[in-house]
Design an enzyme around this catalytic site. Structure first.
Site, PDB file in Angstrom:
ATOM      1  N   GLY A  13       0.820  -1.152  -0.134  1.00  0.00           N
ATOM      2  CA  GLY A  13      -0.151   0.028   0.067  1.00  0.00           C
ATOM      3  C   GLY A  13       0.766   1.326  -0.133  1.00  0.00           C
ATOM      4  N   SER A  14       1.997   1.242  -0.573  1.00  0.00           N
ATOM      5  CA  SER A  14       2.804   2.595  -0.529  1.00  0.00           C
ATOM      6  C   SER A  14       2.323   3.767  -1.613  1.00  0.00           C
ATOM      7  CB  SER A  14       4.303   2.390  -0.690  1.00  0.00           C
ATOM      8  OG  SER A  14       4.324   1.790  -2.106  1.00  0.00           O
ATOM      9  N   ASN A  15       1.668   3.009  -2.574  1.00  0.00           N
ATOM     10  CA  ASN A  15       1.295   3.704  -3.612  1.00  0.00           C
ATOM     11  C   ASN A  15      -0.085   4.424  -3.103  1.00  0.00           C
ATOM     12  OD1 ASN A  15       2.417   4.274  -6.413  1.00  0.00           O
ATOM     13  ND2 ASN A  15       2.708   1.850  -5.835  1.00  0.00           N
ATOM     14  N   MET A  86      -3.873  -7.277  -6.891  1.00  0.00           N
ATOM     15  CA  MET A  86      -3.322  -8.505  -7.768  1.00  0.00           C
ATOM     16  C   MET A  86      -4.224  -9.628  -7.925  1.00  0.00           C
ATOM     17  SD  MET A  86      -0.409  -6.954  -7.493  1.00  0.00           S
ATOM     18  CE  MET A  86       1.122  -7.889  -7.874  1.00  0.00           C
ATOM     19  N   ASN A 101      -4.450   1.661 -13.847  1.00  0.00           N
ATOM     20  CA  ASN A 101      -3.420   0.462 -13.235  1.00  0.00           C
ATOM     21  C   ASN A 101      -2.156   1.220 -13.329  1.00  0.00           C
ATOM     22  OD1 ASN A 101      -2.537  -1.696 -11.821  1.00  0.00           O
ATOM     23  ND2 ASN A 101      -1.867  -2.788 -13.727  1.00  0.00           N
ATOM     24  N   HIS A 103       1.872  -0.142 -13.387  1.00  0.00           N
ATOM     25  CA  HIS A 103       2.544  -1.273 -13.667  1.00  0.00           C
ATOM     26  C   HIS A 103       3.933  -0.974 -13.360  1.00  0.00           C
ATOM     27  CE1 HIS A 103       3.157  -5.586 -14.594  1.00  0.00           C
ATOM     28  NE2 HIS A 103       4.128  -5.041 -15.596  1.00  0.00           N
TER      29      HIS A 103
HETATM   30  C1  GAR Z   1       3.774  -1.388  -7.234  1.00  0.00           C
HETATM   31  O1  GAR Z   1       5.092  -1.637  -7.628  1.00  0.00           O
HETATM   32  C2  GAR Z   1       2.796  -1.778  -8.256  1.00  0.00           C
HETATM   33  O2  GAR Z   1       3.252  -1.253  -9.543  1.00  0.00           O
HETATM   34  C3  GAR Z   1       2.893  -3.346  -8.392  1.00  0.00           C
HETATM   35  O3  GAR Z   1       2.383  -3.574  -7.288  1.00  0.00           O
HETATM   36  C4  GAR Z   1       3.445  -2.912  -6.532  1.00  0.00           C
HETATM   37  C5  GAR Z   1       2.416  -2.202  -5.291  1.00  0.00           C
HETATM   38  O4  GAR Z   1       3.072  -1.704  -4.360  1.00  0.00           O
HETATM   39  N1  GAR Z   1       1.640  -3.496  -9.351  1.00  0.00           N
HETATM   40  C6  GAR Z   1       1.775  -4.682 -10.097  1.00  0.00           C
HETATM   41  O5  GAR Z   1       2.712  -5.378 -10.343  1.00  0.00           O
HETATM   42  C7  GAR Z   1       0.350  -4.988 -10.948  1.00  0.00           C
HETATM   43  N2  GAR Z   1       0.839  -6.192 -11.879  1.00  0.00           N
HETATM   44  P1  GAR Z   1       2.371  -0.926  -3.160  1.00  0.00           P
HETATM   45  O6  GAR Z   1       1.602  -1.764  -2.467  1.00  0.00           O
HETATM   46  O7  GAR Z   1       3.758  -0.440  -2.129  1.00  0.00           O
HETATM   47  O8  GAR Z   1       1.727   0.464  -3.595  1.00  0.00           O
END
Ligand code: GAR
Length: 182
Positions: A13-15, A86, A101, A103
């Site tokens: 969940g950092s994003n 995911m 999304n 990526h």
């Molecule tokens: C992020 O790097 C995002 O781009 C990736 O999951 C991570 C989630 O990080 N998404 C994918 O790979 C989708 N195919 P976060 O939970 O720290 O935000």
């Protein structure tokens, strides 16, 4: 009245946290997760963001898809924002909502999971981040924004991973602001 977005996240969940911090007061944000032990839930609690959970493991795949569709219909967000969500979304959901999304590669290279590692192990000299619309096929939707990062000989995997996340945190809120007219 503020526009409403729903962020969908399955894990860290950092994003999610970064978007909340950068866009709070400009947009109404709620969180959805299908993973009841995801760390993003703790982040949401601290940030006082309303969290909705449909436990993926408690349903068959079809039941889960129906539950999620019905929930989204009730929510009516302006935009659904996948941030480390995911699970694959059902065609009915993809066809009925505006979904974007983020990526961690330069699509169409390295779709799917573990994309930072796949790019690093492949030995590409340039990788990056893509924000795209979500369509019926995973990671193939129309590209909205991309930013590249160079992989030098001295770049370790850990350094690359950190840089990719920095770029994600930089571009996702900017894309959201543009799309939402903020
Ligand atoms: C992020 O790097 C995002 O781009 C990736 O999951 C991570 C989630 O990080 N998404 C994918 O790979 C989708 N195919 P976060 O939970 O720290 O935000």
């Amino acid at each position: 009245m503020l526009k409403k977005i729903l962020i969908m996240a399955s894990g860290n969940g950092s994003n999610f946290e970064n978007i909340v911090k950068k866009l709070e007061n400009q947009v109404d944000i709620e969180l959805f997760t299908e993973n009841k032990s995801a760390y993003v839930i703790q982040r949401a609690e601290k940030l006082k963001v309303k969290t909705h959970i449909i436990d993926f493991k408690s349903f068959s795949r079809d039941e889960y898809d129906d539950e999620l569709y019905n929930f989204l219909k009730k929510q009516t967000p302006e935009l659904i924002v996948l941030a480390g969500y995911m699970k694959i979304l059902s065609p009915k959901i993809v066809d009925n909502f505006k979904i974007i999304n983020i990526h961690p590669s330069l699509l169409p290279a390295f779709p799917g999971i573990n994309s930072i590692k796949k790019a690093y192990d492949y030995g590409v000299k340039i990788t990056g981040v893509t924000v795209h619309w979500v369509d019926r096929v995973v990671d193939t939707g129309k590209i909205i924004e991309q930013k590249s990062v160079k992989i030098e000989n001295s770049t370790t995997f850990q350094k690359l991973e950190k840089k990719i996340h920095e770029i994600e945190h930089e571009i996702y809120p900017c894309v959201l602001k543009k799309l939402l007219g903020l």
